[in-house]
Design an enzyme around this catalytic site. Structure first.
Site, PDB file in Angstrom:
ATOM      1  N   GLU A  99      33.979  -5.688  17.692  1.00 59.43           N
ATOM      2  CA  GLU A  99      35.499  -5.504  17.658  1.00 59.43           C
ATOM      3  C   GLU A  99      35.944  -5.372  19.190  1.00 59.43           C
ATOM      4  OE1 GLU A  99      35.763  -3.219  13.435  1.00 59.43           O
ATOM      5  OE2 GLU A  99      36.226  -2.074  15.174  1.00 59.43           O
ATOM      6  N   CYS A 112      40.123  -3.027  24.887  1.00 56.96           N
ATOM      7  CA  CYS A 112      39.030  -2.204  24.549  1.00 56.96           C
ATOM      8  C   CYS A 112      37.819  -2.792  24.246  1.00 56.96           C
ATOM      9  CB  CYS A 112      39.473  -1.113  23.404  1.00 56.96           C
ATOM     10  SG  CYS A 112      38.061   0.049  23.216  1.00 56.96           S
ATOM     11  N   CYS A 119      24.706   1.329  18.717  1.00 58.93           N
ATOM     12  CA  CYS A 119      24.589   2.285  20.228  1.00 58.93           C
ATOM     13  C   CYS A 119      23.168   3.073  19.897  1.00 58.93           C
ATOM     14  CB  CYS A 119      25.738   3.153  20.212  1.00 58.93           C
ATOM     15  SG  CYS A 119      25.804   4.147  21.842  1.00 58.93           S
ATOM     16  N   CYS A 123      25.790  10.075  19.147  1.00 66.34           N
ATOM     17  CA  CYS A 123      26.704  11.161  19.213  1.00 66.34           C
ATOM     18  C   CYS A 123      27.086  11.450  17.720  1.00 66.34           C
ATOM     19  CB  CYS A 123      28.031  10.589  20.028  1.00 66.34           C
ATOM     20  SG  CYS A 123      27.463  10.274  21.778  1.00 66.34           S
ATOM     21  N   CYS A 126      30.498   9.940  16.092  1.00 70.12           N
ATOM     22  CA  CYS A 126      30.806   8.535  16.483  1.00 70.12           C
ATOM     23  C   CYS A 126      30.097   7.574  15.385  1.00 70.12           C
ATOM     24  CB  CYS A 126      30.162   8.493  17.876  1.00 70.12           C
ATOM     25  SG  CYS A 126      30.747   6.314  18.086  1.00 70.12           S
ATOM     26  N   GLY A 173      29.086   0.739  21.825  1.00 66.78           N
ATOM     27  CA  GLY A 173      28.117   0.968  22.823  1.00 66.78           C
ATOM     28  C   GLY A 173      28.261   1.715  23.969  1.00 66.78           C
ATOM     29  N   SER A 227      32.400  10.839  28.766  1.00 71.13           N
ATOM     30  CA  SER A 227      32.631  11.451  27.559  1.00 71.13           C
ATOM     31  C   SER A 227      31.951  12.789  27.463  1.00 71.13           C
ATOM     32  CB  SER A 227      32.014  10.495  26.410  1.00 71.13           C
ATOM     33  OG  SER A 227      32.800   9.347  26.319  1.00 71.13           O
ATOM     34  N   ASN A 305      38.836  10.959  14.954  1.00 75.76           N
ATOM     35  CA  ASN A 305      39.284   9.813  14.308  1.00 75.76           C
ATOM     36  C   ASN A 305      38.203  10.112  13.016  1.00 75.76           C
ATOM     37  OD1 ASN A 305      41.346   8.593  15.359  1.00 75.76           O
ATOM     38  ND2 ASN A 305      39.796   7.941  16.844  1.00 75.76           N
ATOM     39  N   CYS A 348      38.364   1.026  16.835  1.00 76.69           N
ATOM     40  CA  CYS A 348      37.471   0.616  17.928  1.00 76.69           C
ATOM     41  C   CYS A 348      36.122   0.561  17.709  1.00 76.69           C
ATOM     42  CB  CYS A 348      38.024   0.959  19.414  1.00 76.69           C
ATOM     43  SG  CYS A 348      37.752  -0.008  20.544  1.00 76.69           S
TER      44      CYS A 348
HETATM   45  N1  SAH Z   1      29.405   4.979  25.245  1.00 75.57           N
HETATM   46  C1  SAH Z   1      30.604   5.262  25.787  1.00 75.57           C
HETATM   47  C2  SAH Z   1      31.657   4.341  25.287  1.00 75.57           C
HETATM   48  C3  SAH Z   1      32.197   4.348  23.987  1.00 75.57           C
HETATM   49  S1  SAH Z   1      32.957   5.374  23.146  1.00 75.57           S
HETATM   50  C4  SAH Z   1      31.019   6.671  25.858  1.00 75.57           C
HETATM   51  O1  SAH Z   1      30.450   7.582  25.247  1.00 75.57           O
HETATM   52  O2  SAH Z   1      31.967   7.018  26.612  1.00 75.57           O
HETATM   53  C5  SAH Z   1      34.683   5.585  23.487  1.00 75.57           C
HETATM   54  C6  SAH Z   1      35.197   6.882  23.449  1.00 75.57           C
HETATM   55  O3  SAH Z   1      35.478   7.331  22.090  1.00 75.57           O
HETATM   56  C7  SAH Z   1      34.046   8.303  23.895  1.00 75.57           C
HETATM   57  O4  SAH Z   1      34.547   9.001  24.609  1.00 75.57           O
HETATM   58  C8  SAH Z   1      33.643   8.476  22.568  1.00 75.57           C
HETATM   59  O5  SAH Z   1      33.096   9.771  22.490  1.00 75.57           O
HETATM   60  C9  SAH Z   1      34.957   8.592  21.755  1.00 75.57           C
HETATM   61  N2  SAH Z   1      34.729   8.612  19.933  1.00 75.57           N
HETATM   62  C10 SAH Z   1      33.581   8.052  19.622  1.00 75.57           C
HETATM   63  N3  SAH Z   1      33.800   8.272  18.145  1.00 75.57           N
HETATM   64  C11 SAH Z   1      35.061   9.015  18.073  1.00 75.57           C
HETATM   65  C12 SAH Z   1      35.685   9.528  17.073  1.00 75.57           C
HETATM   66  N4  SAH Z   1      35.159   9.250  15.690  1.00 75.57           N
HETATM   67  N5  SAH Z   1      36.823  10.075  17.147  1.00 75.57           N
HETATM   68  C13 SAH Z   1      37.277  10.168  18.411  1.00 75.57           C
HETATM   69  N6  SAH Z   1      36.680   9.639  19.384  1.00 75.57           N
HETATM   70  C14 SAH Z   1      35.731   9.120  19.532  1.00 75.57           C
END
Ligand code: SAH
Length: 374
Positions: A99, A112, A119, A123, A126, A173, A227, A305, A348
């Site tokens: 996406e 974005c 990934c 995390c 996520c 990713g 992050s 989210n 996203c």
């Molecule tokens: N891997 C990279 C980039 C992708 S995620 C990173 O970790 O930075 C982009 C951002 O969205 C990151 O800060 C991630 O922690 C956050 N993110 C992921 N899942 C989320 C969720 N469910 N709610 C809010 N932010 C989220």
């Protein structure tokens, strides 16, 4: 697009780095400046038809269309919100989709982009991580996202449509684990012959892959987002398992080294997801101010989210504001990602792996928006 006369597959020019495009023209016996001209046609004008490249001889145009093509991923679904947000689901191959989201704001238009399908980092909050890891994107798949979005936004003249002013690697990713491709992409994003975006307006977001943060300065000087999500190692080990390998002090030290390598004064964006009763207490904010004390940074609080089967909940609005105030009082520029941006972030990179057909995808996207709006 004319078909190839030989059995050799055509070269997808979106897959070639700057240097490889240059080498292609050398191989064709053409002067080096042709590479720049081609890059301008592809990335500035958004052309995918060689016959439109009018400063090339007819012979060169024919030769190029025989051996090469400009082939972005296929758009399988797109959605435009009334607020101007645009989302594309792109098909990479029979198994994989990604996406890309465009988020217009007052002065900005942020794209974005994704760097991987799924990934490896897992995390805990996520959705992308929960899908597992499929593969890295190719350069054509990364540049294709930008190329498609730029072309579509350019063609669309409605007043609320804007062009891309900012690019963030915050889709699916971990960009620093698809390092070479992302570095080649950054070159096109920031070079004046291609997209020419300011290095301040292109941001690579990482969960903290220390050795790759240390490699960055050799290739680029774009902005960096970290992050962080937790102010101590015990909690961060749980939320961002990569922390077990690269703990907070090491990650912060690497960020400082990167900032020191930049020719201008810049700060790191610290991303901090707000999880109800997990990382949102006054104590966490206090710890955060200590951890970040010597790092030039601004903090972006991201209301969580939700997605199906997650144990987490979004922090209460008042808690987020109190957390923000505490950080602001300690002298940190602290923003809260807006509900709208937040709902887009939910979309996203977080839905694509769960759905297979268009109808389902559309329904679930609407549901996700509904959830995010609660
Ligand atoms: N891997 C990279 C980039 C992708 S995620 C990173 O970790 O930075 C982009 C951002 O969205 C990151 O800060 C991630 O922690 C956050 N993110 C992921 N899942 C989320 C969720 N469910 N709610 C809010 N932010 C989220």
């Amino acid at each position: 697009m004319p078909t190839s006369t030989s059995d050799t597959p055509k070269i997808n020019l979106l897959n070639l780095s700057w240097e490889e495009i240059h080498a292609l023209f050398v191989r064709l016996g053409e002067p080096a400046y042709r590479a720049k001209q081609l890059i301008k046609w592809i990335y500035q004008v958004g052309v995918d038809d060689f016959s439109l490249m009018t400063n090339f001889s007819k012979t060169l145009r024919n030769k190029l269309s025989e051996i090469a093509e400009i082939c972005p991923p296929e758009v399988v679904w797109e959605h435009a919100s009334p607020d101007g947000t645009q989302k594309w689901v792109l098909k990479l191959d029979s198994k994989n989709q990604i996406e890309t989201v465009f988020i217009p704001d007052k002065q900005r238009g942020t794209l974005c982009v994704s760097s991987q399908v799924g990934c490896t980092l897992d995390c805990s909050f996520c959705a992308t991580g929960k899908q597992g890891f499929q593969r890295n994107l190719s350069l054509a798949e990364v540049m294709g996202q930008v190329w498609l979005a730029a072309k579509q936004l350019q063609e669309d003249n409605t007043p609320q449509r804007r062009k891309i002013t900012n690019i963030v690697f915050m889709g699916m990713g971990e960009p620093l684990l698809n390092f070479n491709v992302v570095m080649h992409a950054l070159k096109f994003l920031t070079d004046d012959n291609a997209y020419g975006l300011s290095k301040r307006r292109v941001t690579v977001s990482t969960a903290g892959v220390v050795p790759m943060i240390d490699q960055l300065e050799k290739y680029t000087d774009v902005s960096l987002a970290l992050s962080l999500h937790a102010p101590n190692d015990m909690l961060r080990n749980e939320l961002v398992p990569l922390n077990k390998k690269y703990p907070i002090t090491e990650v912060i030290a690497a960020c400082k080294r990167y900032l020191a390598s930049l020719p201008d004064r810049r700060s790191i964006t610290i991303e901090y997801v707000m999880l109800d009763q997990i990382n949102d207490a006054d104590l966490h904010a206090k710890q955060l101010t200590k951890v970040l004390a010597k790092l030039p940074c601004k903090i972006n609080l991201i209301p969580f989210n939700p997605f199906p089967n997650t144990p987490y909940q979004r922090s209460k609005k008042e808690r987020i504001l109190a957390f923000q105030q505490q950080l602001a009082k300690a002298g940190f520029v602290t923003t809260v990602r807006s509900t709208r941006g937040d709902e887009i972030a939910a979309a996203c990179g977080q839905l694509v792996g769960q759905v297979n057909d268009r109808t389902n995808r559309q329904k679930r996207y609407q549901n996700a928006i509904a959830v995010a709006n609660v």
